[in-house]
Write a protein that holds these residues in place. Structure first.
Motif, PDB file in Angstrom:
ATOM      1  N   THR A   1      45.082  94.498  89.750  1.00  0.00           N
ATOM      2  CA  THR A   1      45.666  95.013  90.986  1.00  0.00           C
ATOM      3  C   THR A   1      47.178  95.126  90.870  1.00  0.00           C
ATOM      4  OG1 THR A   1      43.868  94.000  92.255  1.00  0.00           O
ATOM      5  CG2 THR A   1      45.835  94.662  93.472  1.00  0.00           C
ATOM      6  N   LEU A   2      47.797  94.112  90.275  1.00  0.00           N
ATOM      7  CA  LEU A   2      49.253  94.154  90.080  1.00  0.00           C
ATOM      8  C   LEU A   2      49.647  95.307  89.167  1.00  0.00           C
ATOM      9  CD1 LEU A   2      52.065  92.917  90.448  1.00  0.00           C
ATOM     10  CD2 LEU A   2      51.561  91.405  88.507  1.00  0.00           C
ATOM     11  N   ALA A   3      48.915  95.490  88.071  1.00  0.00           N
ATOM     12  CA  ALA A   3      49.224  96.582  87.143  1.00  0.00           C
ATOM     13  C   ALA A   3      49.071  97.932  87.829  1.00  0.00           C
ATOM     14  CB  ALA A   3      48.310  96.499  85.924  1.00  0.00           C
ATOM     15  N   GLY A   4      47.994  98.101  88.601  1.00  0.00           N
ATOM     16  CA  GLY A   4      47.793  99.361  89.306  1.00  0.00           C
ATOM     17  C   GLY A   4      48.876  99.631  90.327  1.00  0.00           C
ATOM     18  N   THR A   5      49.304  98.599  91.030  1.00  0.00           N
ATOM     19  CA  THR A   5      50.356  98.766  92.034  1.00  0.00           C
ATOM     20  C   THR A   5      51.676  99.154  91.388  1.00  0.00           C
ATOM     21  OG1 THR A   5      49.277  97.115  93.454  1.00  0.00           O
ATOM     22  CG2 THR A   5      51.578  97.631  93.918  1.00  0.00           C
TER      23      THR A   5
END
Length: 364
Positions: A32-36
């Motif tokens: 999720t952090l990488a996608g954000t």
């Protein structure tokens, strides 16, 4: 005055040691952090590349939003993918070989050659079937051409402006800088304005071939799933057909039905872009790591690091590749990793002998 035992009984219990979060939750958080982060970087690139949105076409906003979701999905899925032991080894070995200065010194032409043959022309597909290779090439180059045109236009990175209100002279600008002037009535102008039509003409026969094959071939029908195998092909065909119908409407129907076709085309494109990271087309993002693994095996062959079968002494593959496979099986807690030391034929012989020794002997 209370007894010491009373004090001890009244004291609160010591805090329980903190347990680490489940592996699945930590992977989800990282993904999720990488996608954000990737999505935010793309938004910043859109704003800056369109000169603070001066060159951004508001009519293309749904497409731009879909590409942001695409970026999030690709980063999210890729992070989850490389978290698995086997994929993590492929990622490390593949990209480690790809960016290795030592490998570049050993084989300076290997990387461009593999990019051209493995990524571009996909020669490995030709060994399976020439029609499948041709269809895959049509889809690949058609989608690549469409992406190369659509994404920069959607983001406002390049624009077409007319010399006058009636034309026919136009200028193509990238980030506000003029890079090309052309006449819309000559061949170059026709190609510039019909690039997406050319891409559609390439994609339709390629996707139709695979759709026909999946509807008729028993081997393909056995394990296929509609959402995973058929839906991506249908989406590509719908996008291509509606795109061609937009051109047909503007040229031959004087814009008749153009608004409906434009909405239908937009919906199909947006849906496909959002769907890509979670469907079969995600292998487009995975493929470069496989190129690195091919380079990993190639450089080992150049050093004559060939692993021989323990039974028949025929070459299996390169020694580093076999050891990497053994390590992956150990990471996955597979107890038969010793079988990587045997060629496929000897594995079948060993399994047959084991069956005769431990299973069939029990029959009277």
């Amino acid at each position: 005055m209370s007894e010491p035992s009373d004090v001890i009984d009244a004291a609160p219990p010591p805090p329980a040691p903190e347990t680490p979060p489940p592996a699945g939750r930590s992977v989800t958080a990282r993904a999720t952090l990488a996608g954000t982060v990737v999505s935010l970087l793309l938004i910043v690139a859109i704003v800056l590349g369109s000169r603070l949105l001066r060159d951004f076409d508001s009519a293309l906003l749904p497409y731009a939003v879909a590409t942001v979701f695409l970026a999030f999905g690709v980063a999210y899925r890729y992070t989850v993918w490389v978290s698995a032991p086997g994929a993590r080894r492929l990622f490390k070995k593949g990209f480690g070989s790809f960016f290795s200065a030592d490998n570049f010194r050993k084989a300076p032409t290997a990387v461009p050659k593999m990019i051209a043959t493995y990524l571009g022309f996909q020669k490995f597909l030709g060994a399976r079937s020439r029609p499948r290779w041709i269809a895959h090439q049509l889809m690949f180059w058609g989608c690549l051409l469409a992406a190369a045109i659509t994404f920069p236009l959607t983001w406002g990175w390049f624009t077409f402006t007319g010399d006058s209100a009636t034309g026919p002279g136009y200028e193509m600008r990238i980030w506000g800088i003029k890079v090309l002037g052309f006449n819309s009535l000559n061949i170059l102008g026709w190609l510039m304005f019909h690039g997406l039509d050319i891409a559609a003409v390439l994609v339709i026969p390629g996707a139709s071939y695979f759709l026909y094959r999946r509807m008729r071939d028993r081997g393909a029908m056995t394990g296929q799933r509609f959402a995973y195998d058929l839906l991506p092909l249908i989406c590509l065909i719908v996008i291509s057909v509606t795109g061609l119908l937009l051109t047909f409407s503007s040229i031959f129907l004087h814009g008749g039905g153009y608004e409906f076709l434009a909405i239908l085309h937009m919906v199909s494109v947006v849906f496909t872009l959002i769907y890509i990271p979670f469907g079969k087309f995600f292998h487009i993002v995975q493929r470069p790591a496989a190129v690195g693994m091919q380079l990993f095996k190639y450089t080992a062959r150049q050093d004559e690091q060939v692993f021989l079968c323990k039974r028949c002494e025929e070459p299996i593959d390169t020694t580093p590749y076999v050891e990497n496979l053994r390590g992956t099986m150990q990471d996955l807690n597979l107890d038969f990793n010793a079988f990587v030391e045997y060629c496929p034929r000897c594995k079948r012989v060993l399994r047959g002998n084991a069956y005769l020794s431990h299973v069939k002997k029990g029959f009277k």
